[in-house]
Design a protein around this motif. Structure first.
Motif, short mmCIF file in Angstrom:
data_model
loop_
_atom_site.label_atom_id
_atom_site.label_comp_id
_atom_site.label_asym_id
_atom_site.label_seq_id
_atom_site.Cartn_x
_atom_site.Cartn_y
_atom_site.Cartn_z
N ALA A 54 25.70 90.37 -6.73
CA ALA A 54 27.09 90.36 -6.98
C ALA A 54 27.92 89.47 -5.96
CB ALA A 54 27.48 91.53 -7.17
N ARG A 55 27.10 88.84 -4.99
CA ARG A 55 27.78 88.45 -3.84
C ARG A 55 28.71 87.20 -4.24
NH1 ARG A 55 23.34 85.95 -4.62
NH2 ARG A 55 22.82 83.93 -4.07
N ARG A 56 28.77 86.83 -5.19
CA ARG A 56 29.60 85.63 -5.55
C ARG A 56 30.67 85.80 -6.33
NH1 ARG A 56 24.49 82.06 -7.20
NH2 ARG A 56 23.97 81.06 -5.32
N PRO A 58 33.81 88.49 -5.87
CA PRO A 58 34.22 89.48 -4.79
C PRO A 58 34.64 90.82 -5.66
CG PRO A 58 35.38 87.38 -4.12
CD PRO A 58 34.42 87.14 -5.57
N GLN A 59 35.28 90.77 -6.73
CA GLN A 59 35.60 92.02 -7.41
C GLN A 59 34.60 92.87 -7.84
OE1 GLN A 59 38.16 89.73 -10.34
NE2 GLN A 59 40.11 90.52 -9.56
N THR A 60 33.58 92.06 -8.46
CA THR A 60 32.22 92.80 -8.93
C THR A 60 31.58 93.22 -7.50
OG1 THR A 60 32.07 91.22 -10.81
CG2 THR A 60 30.40 92.55 -10.03
N LYS A 61 31.56 92.52 -6.70
CA LYS A 61 30.66 93.07 -5.39
C LYS A 61 31.61 94.19 -4.75
CE LYS A 61 28.45 91.91 -1.30
NZ LYS A 61 28.07 93.24 -1.05
#
Length: 86
Positions: A54-56, A58-61
């Protein structure tokens, strides 16, 4: 169907979106998770692998990081409960 913001989507659009998400999660995401796990020499996928995937976004991470913290706290609490009972 309606989105959370009151937006309306056609059934064909929703079906195509669901198909896209399914294809991505079962091809690209699954392969990435397996590669991350193997690279770390683990037998299975871990929370850390999902966080890395998920690093790419930001909201999901941020959502995944928050859930990972919640799960870790829950595990600690359950472990303490078992130790106190036993």
């Amino acid at each position: 169907g309606a989105g959370g913001d009151g937006a309306s989507f056609s059934r064909p659009f929703a079906q195509q979106l669901a198909a896209l998400v399914w294809d991505w999660s079962t091809t690209s995401l699954a392969v990435d998770l397996e590669h991350f796990s193997r690279h770390a020499k683990r037998a299975g996928v871990s929370i850390e692998d999902v966080q890395l995937a998920a690093r790419r976004n930001p909201q999901t991470k941020a959502l995944i990081d928050a859930e990972a913290r919640r799960l870790r706290l829950q595990r600690k609490s359950e472990k303490r409960g078992r130790e106190a009972a036993g």
